[in-house]
Write a protein that holds these residues in place. Structure first.
Motif, PDB file in Angstrom:
ATOM      1  N   SER A 163     -22.464 -49.497 -40.692  1.00  0.00           N
ATOM      2  CA  SER A 163     -22.456 -48.264 -39.895  1.00  0.00           C
ATOM      3  C   SER A 163     -22.704 -48.550 -38.427  1.00  0.00           C
ATOM      4  N   ARG A 164     -23.616 -49.487 -38.141  1.00  0.00           N
ATOM      5  CA  ARG A 164     -23.901 -49.832 -36.738  1.00  0.00           C
ATOM      6  C   ARG A 164     -22.698 -50.506 -36.081  1.00  0.00           C
ATOM      7  N   ILE A 165     -22.046 -51.405 -36.823  1.00  0.00           N
ATOM      8  CA  ILE A 165     -20.849 -52.058 -36.294  1.00  0.00           C
ATOM      9  C   ILE A 165     -19.779 -51.010 -36.014  1.00  0.00           C
ATOM     10  N   GLY A 166     -19.562 -50.119 -36.962  1.00  0.00           N
ATOM     11  CA  GLY A 166     -18.544 -49.081 -36.807  1.00  0.00           C
ATOM     12  C   GLY A 166     -18.818 -48.163 -35.643  1.00  0.00           C
ATOM     13  N   ALA A 167     -20.062 -47.731 -35.495  1.00  0.00           N
ATOM     14  CA  ALA A 167     -20.415 -46.843 -34.389  1.00  0.00           C
ATOM     15  C   ALA A 167     -20.230 -47.549 -33.051  1.00  0.00           C
ATOM     16  N   SER A 168     -20.608 -48.808 -32.985  1.00  0.00           N
ATOM     17  CA  SER A 168     -20.447 -49.578 -31.747  1.00  0.00           C
ATOM     18  C   SER A 168     -18.973 -49.763 -31.411  1.00  0.00           C
ATOM     19  N   LEU A 169     -18.182 -50.084 -32.417  1.00  0.00           N
ATOM     20  CA  LEU A 169     -16.751 -50.270 -32.196  1.00  0.00           C
ATOM     21  C   LEU A 169     -16.110 -48.978 -31.706  1.00  0.00           C
ATOM     22  N   ALA A 170     -16.427 -47.864 -32.333  1.00  0.00           N
ATOM     23  CA  ALA A 170     -15.850 -46.579 -31.931  1.00  0.00           C
ATOM     24  C   ALA A 170     -16.236 -46.238 -30.493  1.00  0.00           C
ATOM     25  N   ALA A 171     -17.484 -46.496 -30.126  1.00  0.00           N
ATOM     26  CA  ALA A 171     -17.933 -46.200 -28.763  1.00  0.00           C
ATOM     27  C   ALA A 171     -17.224 -47.090 -27.750  1.00  0.00           C
ATOM     28  N   LEU A 172     -17.111 -48.373 -28.046  1.00  0.00           N
ATOM     29  CA  LEU A 172     -16.429 -49.291 -27.124  1.00  0.00           C
ATOM     30  C   LEU A 172     -14.945 -48.948 -27.007  1.00  0.00           C
ATOM     31  N   ARG A 173     -14.336 -48.640 -28.148  1.00  0.00           N
ATOM     32  CA  ARG A 173     -12.917 -48.269 -28.134  1.00  0.00           C
ATOM     33  C   ARG A 173     -12.709 -47.027 -27.277  1.00  0.00           C
ATOM     34  N   GLY A 174     -13.606 -46.053 -27.418  1.00  0.00           N
ATOM     35  CA  GLY A 174     -13.520 -44.837 -26.615  1.00  0.00           C
ATOM     36  C   GLY A 174     -13.691 -45.128 -25.135  1.00  0.00           C
ATOM     37  N   SER A 175     -14.617 -46.013 -24.794  1.00  0.00           N
ATOM     38  CA  SER A 175     -14.836 -46.394 -23.395  1.00  0.00           C
ATOM     39  C   SER A 175     -13.607 -47.065 -22.798  1.00  0.00           C
ATOM     40  N   ALA A 176     -12.885 -47.768 -23.651  1.00  0.00           N
ATOM     41  CA  ALA A 176     -11.674 -48.448 -23.196  1.00  0.00           C
ATOM     42  C   ALA A 176     -10.468 -47.519 -23.168  1.00  0.00           C
ATOM     43  N   GLY A 177     -10.644 -46.286 -23.646  1.00  0.00           N
ATOM     44  CA  GLY A 177      -9.547 -45.327 -23.661  1.00  0.00           C
ATOM     45  C   GLY A 177      -8.472 -45.668 -24.676  1.00  0.00           C
ATOM     46  N   MET A 178      -8.881 -46.340 -25.751  1.00  0.00           N
ATOM     47  CA  MET A 178      -7.917 -46.757 -26.765  1.00  0.00           C
ATOM     48  C   MET A 178      -7.941 -45.818 -27.961  1.00  0.00           C
ATOM     49  N   ALA A 201      -5.734 -48.339 -41.003  1.00  0.00           N
ATOM     50  CA  ALA A 201      -6.716 -48.002 -42.044  1.00  0.00           C
ATOM     51  C   ALA A 201      -7.929 -48.922 -41.985  1.00  0.00           C
ATOM     52  N   THR A 202      -7.728 -50.150 -41.586  1.00  0.00           N
ATOM     53  CA  THR A 202      -8.844 -51.084 -41.461  1.00  0.00           C
ATOM     54  C   THR A 202      -9.750 -50.680 -40.315  1.00  0.00           C
ATOM     55  N   VAL A 203      -9.169 -50.321 -39.176  1.00  0.00           N
ATOM     56  CA  VAL A 203      -9.967 -49.868 -38.032  1.00  0.00           C
ATOM     57  C   VAL A 203     -10.752 -48.619 -38.419  1.00  0.00           C
ATOM     58  N   VAL A 204     -10.094 -47.692 -39.070  1.00  0.00           N
ATOM     59  CA  VAL A 204     -10.764 -46.462 -39.515  1.00  0.00           C
ATOM     60  C   VAL A 204     -11.920 -46.803 -40.447  1.00  0.00           C
ATOM     61  N   GLY A 205     -11.692 -47.675 -41.403  1.00  0.00           N
ATOM     62  CA  GLY A 205     -12.725 -48.061 -42.352  1.00  0.00           C
ATOM     63  C   GLY A 205     -13.918 -48.735 -41.683  1.00  0.00           C
ATOM     64  N   VAL A 206     -13.635 -49.596 -40.718  1.00  0.00           N
ATOM     65  CA  VAL A 206     -14.728 -50.256 -39.992  1.00  0.00           C
ATOM     66  C   VAL A 206     -15.526 -49.225 -39.214  1.00  0.00           C
ATOM     67  N   GLU A 207     -14.829 -48.351 -38.496  1.00  0.00           N
ATOM     68  CA  GLU A 207     -15.524 -47.343 -37.688  1.00  0.00           C
ATOM     69  C   GLU A 207     -16.337 -46.377 -38.547  1.00  0.00           C
ATOM     70  N   GLN A 208     -15.864 -46.078 -39.724  1.00  0.00           N
ATOM     71  CA  GLN A 208     -16.591 -45.174 -40.621  1.00  0.00           C
ATOM     72  C   GLN A 208     -17.706 -45.889 -41.380  1.00  0.00           C
ATOM     73  N   GLY A 209     -17.741 -47.216 -41.291  1.00  0.00           N
ATOM     74  CA  GLY A 209     -18.754 -47.975 -42.008  1.00  0.00           C
ATOM     75  C   GLY A 209     -18.490 -48.065 -43.494  1.00  0.00           C
ATOM     76  N   SER A 210     -17.253 -47.791 -43.890  1.00  0.00           N
ATOM     77  CA  SER A 210     -16.936 -47.789 -45.314  1.00  0.00           C
ATOM     78  C   SER A 210     -16.441 -49.136 -45.828  1.00  0.00           C
TER      79      SER A 210
END
Length: 67
Positions: A5-20, A34-43
């Motif tokens: 969950s921490r990895i996913g939340a960090s990735l989502a925040a960084l991705r958002g900061s990069a405007g991606m 689907a892999t990016v989604v799964g990582v960001e959701q912590g699933s």
């Protein structure tokens, strides 16, 4: 909060900061959306190699924005 969950939340925040979008990150990292989604959701528990590719893709985008 789990490590995934921490990895996913960090990735989502960084991705958002990069405007991606998740799609752009997936394409740049060479992985399915689907892999990016799964990582960001912590699933999913991403291997270190995937975390490194995703981080490198976000970092590359941030460098390009800074130029």
């Amino acid at each position: 909060m789990s490590v995934e969950s921490r990895i996913g939340a960090s990735l989502a925040a960084l991705r958002g900061s990069a405007g991606m979008t998740q799609q752009a990150l997936a394409a740049r990292a060479g992985t399915p959306v689907a892999t990016v989604v799964g990582v960001e959701q912590g699933s999913i528990e991403p291997p270190a190699s995937l975390v490194a590719r995703l981080a490198a893709a976000v970092a590359a985008q941030l460098r390009e924005e800074g130029e």
